[in-house]
Design a protein around this motif. Sequence first.
Motif: not given
Length: 149
Positions: A122-149
Amino acid sequence: MRTRMNVYFEAELLQKVADLAARRNLSKSLIVEAAVASFLSPDAEDRREAAFARRLDRLSRQIDRLTRDVGISSEAVGLFVRFWLTATPPIPDAAWAAARATGTERYQAFVDALGRRVAKGHSFIHEVSVEVEGQGATPLSETAAEARN
């Protein structure tokens, strides 16, 4: 037929020739003759080019590792910021001791999540580029849930 030729060397270079001759049990003349023949051979340029190519390949691999390491560092910072902004409430002054204990647990969760993300590619840089392009990215809540797992 061999012809005698007198040449002059720097003392340090002559010592290197003598050391090599002693190690390989060869004459100094034979080593110097081989070096001159190699220098004058038509494929000497090819050998130098091959040596440069090997060095460039090694440098390319080192740059690839550095690129990977910078990517991991970027991933760590991005994951930390996302997790911290999502999961950390403001701390009252009286609760700092408890917050430190919680911080230690959260840090371990951060390290575990980082390890999983890097292992999965997984790449945060890729997620940011996707988010900037407006195609959607992993919501913050999913990232926080992933960190807890």
